[in-house]
Design a protein around this motif. Sequence first.
Motif, mmCIF file in Angstrom:
data_model
loop_
_atom_site.group_PDB
_atom_site.id
_atom_site.type_symbol
_atom_site.label_atom_id
_atom_site.label_comp_id
_atom_site.label_asym_id
_atom_site.label_seq_id
_atom_site.Cartn_x
_atom_site.Cartn_y
_atom_site.Cartn_z
ATOM 1 N N MET A 1 10.059 -13.541 -1.691
ATOM 2 C CA MET A 1 9.453 -12.282 -2.064
ATOM 3 C C MET A 1 8.753 -12.453 -3.407
ATOM 4 O O MET A 1 9.318 -12.969 -4.344
ATOM 5 N N THR A 2 7.517 -11.980 -3.486
ATOM 6 C CA THR A 2 6.778 -12.095 -4.738
ATOM 7 C C THR A 2 7.248 -11.022 -5.722
ATOM 8 O O THR A 2 7.918 -10.068 -5.352
ATOM 9 N N ASP A 3 6.867 -11.190 -6.964
ATOM 10 C CA ASP A 3 7.235 -10.202 -7.983
ATOM 11 C C ASP A 3 6.665 -8.826 -7.657
ATOM 12 O O ASP A 3 7.305 -7.807 -7.895
ATOM 13 N N LEU A 4 5.453 -8.787 -7.096
ATOM 14 C CA LEU A 4 4.824 -7.513 -6.767
ATOM 15 C C LEU A 4 5.633 -6.770 -5.700
ATOM 16 O O LEU A 4 5.935 -5.591 -5.853
ATOM 17 N N THR A 5 5.990 -7.440 -4.614
ATOM 18 C CA THR A 5 6.729 -6.757 -3.553
ATOM 19 C C THR A 5 8.130 -6.385 -4.003
ATOM 20 O O THR A 5 8.678 -5.391 -3.547
ATOM 21 N N ALA A 6 8.707 -7.142 -4.904
ATOM 22 C CA ALA A 6 10.029 -6.806 -5.426
ATOM 23 C C ALA A 6 9.958 -5.547 -6.280
ATOM 24 O O ALA A 6 10.920 -4.790 -6.365
ATOM 25 N N ALA A 7 8.817 -5.311 -6.901
ATOM 26 C CA ALA A 7 8.665 -4.172 -7.791
ATOM 27 C C ALA A 7 8.297 -2.885 -7.053
ATOM 28 O O ALA A 7 8.347 -1.809 -7.628
ATOM 29 N N ILE A 8 7.917 -2.971 -5.780
ATOM 30 C CA ILE A 8 7.536 -1.781 -5.017
ATOM 31 C C ILE A 8 8.794 -1.052 -4.562
ATOM 32 O O ILE A 8 9.642 -1.612 -3.888
ATOM 33 N N THR A 9 8.883 0.212 -4.935
ATOM 34 C CA THR A 9 10.063 1.011 -4.603
ATOM 35 C C THR A 9 9.786 1.890 -3.384
ATOM 36 O O THR A 9 8.629 2.054 -2.972
ATOM 37 N N ASP A 10 10.836 2.482 -2.846
ATOM 38 C CA ASP A 10 10.679 3.443 -1.750
ATOM 39 C C ASP A 10 9.813 4.617 -2.191
ATOM 40 O O ASP A 10 9.020 5.146 -1.415
ATOM 41 N N GLU A 11 9.960 5.020 -3.436
ATOM 42 C CA GLU A 11 9.160 6.122 -3.972
ATOM 43 C C GLU A 11 7.679 5.738 -4.019
ATOM 44 O O GLU A 11 6.813 6.560 -3.736
ATOM 45 N N ASP A 12 7.382 4.485 -4.341
ATOM 46 C CA ASP A 12 5.991 4.014 -4.328
ATOM 47 C C ASP A 12 5.402 4.123 -2.921
ATOM 48 O O ASP A 12 4.273 4.575 -2.740
ATOM 49 N N VAL A 13 6.162 3.704 -1.944
ATOM 50 C CA VAL A 13 5.711 3.762 -0.541
ATOM 51 C C VAL A 13 5.473 5.215 -0.140
ATOM 52 O O VAL A 13 4.482 5.549 0.493
ATOM 53 N N ARG A 14 6.379 6.114 -0.538
ATOM 54 C CA ARG A 14 6.228 7.528 -0.210
ATOM 55 C C ARG A 14 4.965 8.108 -0.851
ATOM 56 O O ARG A 14 4.223 8.855 -0.223
ATOM 57 N N LYS A 15 4.691 7.726 -2.087
ATOM 58 C CA LYS A 15 3.497 8.218 -2.771
ATOM 59 C C LYS A 15 2.219 7.745 -2.079
ATOM 60 O O LYS A 15 1.261 8.513 -1.936
ATOM 61 N N VAL A 16 2.197 6.498 -1.670
ATOM 62 C CA VAL A 16 1.020 5.966 -0.978
ATOM 63 C C VAL A 16 0.828 6.679 0.358
ATOM 64 O O VAL A 16 -0.283 7.051 0.739
ATOM 65 N N ALA A 17 1.924 6.904 1.081
ATOM 66 C CA ALA A 17 1.856 7.604 2.361
ATOM 67 C C ALA A 17 1.342 9.030 2.172
ATOM 68 O O ALA A 17 0.484 9.500 2.920
ATOM 69 N N ALA A 18 1.837 9.713 1.158
ATOM 70 C CA ALA A 18 1.387 11.086 0.885
ATOM 71 C C ALA A 18 -0.095 11.117 0.518
ATOM 72 O O ALA A 18 -0.834 12.004 0.966
ATOM 73 N N ALA A 19 -0.543 10.150 -0.243
ATOM 74 C CA ALA A 19 -1.958 10.073 -0.616
ATOM 75 C C ALA A 19 -2.824 9.826 0.610
ATOM 76 O O ALA A 19 -3.904 10.424 0.748
ATOM 77 N N LEU A 20 -2.364 8.966 1.503
ATOM 78 C CA LEU A 20 -3.107 8.698 2.731
ATOM 79 C C LEU A 20 -3.242 9.975 3.560
ATOM 80 O O LEU A 20 -4.322 10.279 4.079
ATOM 81 N N LEU A 21 -2.166 10.745 3.663
ATOM 82 C CA LEU A 21 -2.217 11.986 4.430
ATOM 83 C C LEU A 21 -3.220 12.963 3.836
ATOM 84 O O LEU A 21 -3.896 13.689 4.565
ATOM 85 N N LYS A 22 -3.339 12.996 2.524
ATOM 86 C CA LYS A 22 -4.263 13.922 1.862
ATOM 87 C C LYS A 22 -5.720 13.479 1.974
ATOM 88 O O LYS A 22 -6.619 14.308 1.973
ATOM 89 N N THR A 23 -5.959 12.182 2.068
ATOM 90 C CA THR A 23 -7.336 11.693 2.034
ATOM 91 C C THR A 23 -7.886 11.272 3.397
ATOM 92 O O THR A 23 -9.093 11.074 3.526
ATOM 93 N N ALA A 24 -7.060 11.168 4.407
ATOM 94 C CA ALA A 24 -7.519 10.676 5.710
ATOM 95 C C ALA A 24 -8.263 11.731 6.521
ATOM 96 O O ALA A 24 -8.993 11.403 7.447
ATOM 97 N N ILE A 25 -8.103 12.996 6.169
ATOM 98 C CA ILE A 25 -8.716 14.074 6.938
ATOM 99 C C ILE A 25 -9.902 14.648 6.174
ATOM 100 O O ILE A 25 -9.820 14.899 4.974
ATOM 101 N N GLU A 26 -10.998 14.864 6.907
ATOM 102 C CA GLU A 26 -12.165 15.492 6.300
ATOM 103 C C GLU A 26 -12.657 16.605 7.211
ATOM 104 O O GLU A 26 -12.423 16.583 8.418
ATOM 105 N N THR A 27 -13.315 17.583 6.620
ATOM 106 C CA THR A 27 -13.934 18.648 7.406
ATOM 107 C C THR A 27 -15.376 18.244 7.640
ATOM 108 O O THR A 27 -16.101 17.932 6.691
ATOM 109 N N VAL A 28 -15.768 18.203 8.908
ATOM 110 C CA VAL A 28 -17.118 17.770 9.266
ATOM 111 C C VAL A 28 -17.841 18.879 10.025
ATOM 112 O O VAL A 28 -17.223 19.657 10.744
#
Length: 80
Positions: A1-28
Motif C-alpha cells: 500500500m502506498t502512502d497516499l492510499t494509507a492516508a485516505i480515510t473512510d470520511e475522504d471516500v464519503r466526501k468524494v462520493a457526496a461531491a460526485l452526487l452533487k456534480t454528476a447531474i445537470e439540468t438540460v
Amino acid sequence: MTDLTAAITDEDVRKVAAALLKTAIETVSEEDGGAANKCKLCGASVSWQHPVEAIVHAPDCPVVIAQRIVATAKVQLLRP
C-alpha cells in the motif's frame, strides 16, 4: 500500500462520493422547450419536475456506487 492510499480515510471516500452526487447531474434544455435532470456520466434523465433521486442510472454508473457509499455512511452515523 502506498502512502497516499494509507492516508485516505473512510470520511475522504464519503466526501468524494457526496461531491460526485452533487456534480454528476445537470439540468438540460430539451428540443420541445422542456428541461430534464440528466446524469453526465450515464445519460439517464427525468423531467425537471421530478427530483434527481428519481433518475434510474445505468447499473455500472459511478453515481450508483456513490449513492451506496453515502447511504452506508448515513447508516453508520445513525448506529449507536
